[in-house]
Design an enzyme around this catalytic site. Structure first.
Site, PDB file in Angstrom:
ATOM      1  N   GLU A   1       0.839  -1.194   0.000  1.00  0.00           N
ATOM      2  CA  GLU A   1       0.000   0.000   0.000  1.00  0.00           C
ATOM      3  C   GLU A   1       0.883   1.257   0.000  1.00  0.00           C
ATOM      4  OE1 GLU A   1      -3.243   2.043   3.108  1.00  0.00           O
ATOM      5  OE2 GLU A   1      -1.895   0.431   3.745  1.00  0.00           O
TER       6      GLU A   1
ATOM      7  N   CYS B   1      -5.131  -2.661   3.074  1.00  0.00           N
ATOM      8  CA  CYS B   1      -4.968  -2.517   4.519  1.00  0.00           C
ATOM      9  C   CYS B   1      -6.091  -3.238   5.260  1.00  0.00           C
ATOM     10  CB  CYS B   1      -4.886  -1.042   4.894  1.00  0.00           C
ATOM     11  SG  CYS B   1      -4.241  -0.763   6.567  1.00  0.00           S
TER      12      CYS B   1
ATOM     13  N   LYS C   1      -9.556   1.967  -2.701  1.00  0.00           N
ATOM     14  CA  LYS C   1     -10.019   1.441  -1.418  1.00  0.00           C
ATOM     15  C   LYS C   1     -11.460   1.858  -1.146  1.00  0.00           C
ATOM     16  CE  LYS C   1      -8.477   1.044   3.394  1.00  0.00           C
ATOM     17  NZ  LYS C   1      -7.464   1.507   4.371  1.00  0.00           N
TER      18      LYS C   1
END
Length: 528
Positions: free
Chosen positions: A286, A399, A349
């Site tokens: 990330e 994440c 995301k």
């Protein structure tokens, strides 16, 4: 009629103190079950013992005729100790990297745990005051209330389900339930088993034997349906192997956004690895490139795209992007490059982190107290298209998105287009060398079990691993080191029972079942 026992005597004060200590100790044991201090492994047996202690202590309060306030206070103490112990490492990001004074950082972590603990306090109070007295019905109601508290924590106010009880069972006998009912169903099963044992004072040897027998039955049930066994084991069809190279840059978090420091190191090292890699698919963590595309050195991103525009290799690169809303909007994204593509693949995301990627209303003052470059990011869509490469359908998540199995499950509505490989890219260097790494690894392993899919993880500091479709770590880089993990990953086809029901309905079946049990117990109790 319920009341409270006489108090004020030294004996009653000592008993009250020991009871409070018992609830707090049980809560801390629940936290330790998520990741052992020695080795970081989850301890499923400790989760059962700590939850059983909670039930036993609550049953003692019920025998004393405790009211709502007293029962809720004790349940809140258990949950606050548990949750504080589960995510104490938030202190590191707030204080070490955020610059928040240590006392305020401690208060912030405990306050978050205390607020989330209110859900379990309400469940405990309901169980003590309104729960049925029967052993079986009482166990059913406790399991339903516990499940509702877990579901509320995992969904309300964007949800923060870190450390849910079921994650302790990624190893152990109840792991067999994951492809059927998921992590919350495992938590419910654990609550039911321990309540059936603990709701009997004193607990005799025969109750322990019955509990062991019940666990054995629960574990055996999923394997008694041959028509679904192949799906559960991830053996319905292998989708071929893919060679991956997972990059772990180990860029110190306090240097990550410093020009001439962490930024230069990251651009140089990741650029070199992307240039020289030999694997079929190369993956960075990330925000491995910690700059927007227009802020990168001239030609940097174009060189990566040109490198993978021909040949037999592809790459997935993590970096912040300008949002779809145009200038001034941002997204936490990955870009995918492969030969023959007209434009780069993009995943943004979907489930953003409160205070990390968006600022909840009314809390901007809190963010302004810290020295962390935070802001409001744009949310990507749910169930975005997978990255297609060499016969694999690769579904990225970024994440802590992999905490939300129901959202990952939205990708499994159609077996023909369902992912064959799950991919997590993370940077949890914010939390140092703490149990956050071990806890996050267990979360990814649970997703692999639920969907019978391999989970590939590329992280900045760890755990950079390959997890197979049975939830086992097959390859792993040493943590807090800079290196490249090369491995072959076997994709999988087919749908587990969990994927079949969570894809169209989300977690609503669990919500409805748990609420129905509590409502039925309440109605029957009033009739009596």
């Amino acid at each position: 009629m319920r009341g409270t026992p006489a108090s004020g005597t030294p004996a009653s004060s000592s008993a009250h103190l020991f009871r409070l200590l018992g609830f707090g100790a049980a809560g801390l044991a629940q936290a330790l079950s998520m990741a052992s201090p020695v080795g970081g492994k989850p301890l499923w047996w400790l989760q059962l013992l700590s939850l059983g202690a909670l039930v036993w202590l609550l049953d003692g309060l019920r025998a004393q005729g405790a009211g709502w306030r007293r029962a809720g206070l004790h349940g809140w103490l258990f949950s606050t100790a548990w949750l504080t112990g589960s995510f104490w490492w938030l202190f590191i990001s707030l204080h070490t990297y955020g610059g928040l004074p240590a006392p305020l950082a401690v208060i912030a972590v405990v306050a978050l745990a205390a607020a989330l603990g209110l859900y379990y306090a309400a469940a405990a109070a309901w169980f003590v005051v309104r729960g049925p007295q029967g052993r079986v019905t009482g166990a059913l109601v406790f399991a339903a209330l516990w499940t509702l508290a877990e579901l509320v924590r995992g969904s309300w106010f964007t949800g923060f389900p870190w450390g849910a009880g079921g994650y302790a069972h990624v190893e152990g006998p109840l792991a067999a339930l994951a492809p059927w009912v998921g992590v919350y169903g495992i938590g419910a099963a654990a609550a039911l088993v321990v309540a059936l044992v603990a709701l009997h004072r004193p607990v005799r040897a025969v109750e322990w034997a019955q509990g062991v027998a019940l666990i054995a039955l629960v574990v055996a049930l999923p394997h008694l349906v041959p028509s679904l066994r192949a799906d559960v084991q991830g053996d319905k069809g292998a989708a071929g192997k893919l060679q991956v190279a997972l990059l772990q840059g180990n860029i110190p978090q306090d240097e990550k956004f410093i020009p001439g420091g962490g930024i230069e190191t990251a651009l140089r090292w990741y650029g070199e690895q992307l240039r020289d890699a030999k694997a079929s698919l190369v993956v960075t963590p990330e925000t491995a490139l910690p700059l927007l595309p227009q802020q990168l050195p001239p030609g940097y991103l174009e060189a990566i795209q040109a490198r993978y525009s021909q040949g037999t290799q592809a790459a997935i690169v993590g970096l912040p992007m300008t949002g779809l809303g145009g200038p001034g909007t941002y997204s936490n994204s990955v870009l995918g490059f492969q030969p023959g593509a007209v434009q780069a693949y993009r995943y943004s995301k979907h489930h953003l982190v409160p205070f990390g990627e968006f600022i909840p209303t009314g809390f901007r003052w809190f963010i302004q107290m810290m020295n962390i470059p935070l802001g409001d990011f744009e949310r990507g869509g749910l169930a975005q298209a997978p990255f297609l490469w060499q016969g694999q359908r690769i579904a990225p998540n970024i994440c802590y998105e992999d905490l939300f199995g129901d959202e990952i499950g939205a990708n499994f509505k159609d077996e023909a287009t369902a992912p064959t490989i799950l991919l997590n890219v993370s940077n949890i260097a914010w939390f140092g060398d703490s149990v956050a790494i071990d806890e996050h690894l267990s979360i990814s392993r649970m997703r692999a079990l639920e969907f019978a899919r391999p989970m590939v993880r590329a992280t900045n500091t760890g755990a950079t691993v390959v997890i197979d479709a049975q939830g086992r770590v097959t390859h792993e880089l040493p943590r807090l080191t800079r290196g490249v993990l090369e491995a072959d990953v076997e994709g999988r086809r087919g749908l587990t029972p969990y994927a079949r029901w969570v894809a169209p309905f989300g977690l609503w079946p669990l919500w409805i079942l748990a609420m129905a049990i509590v409502a039925a117990a309440f109605v029957l109790g009033r009739r009596r």
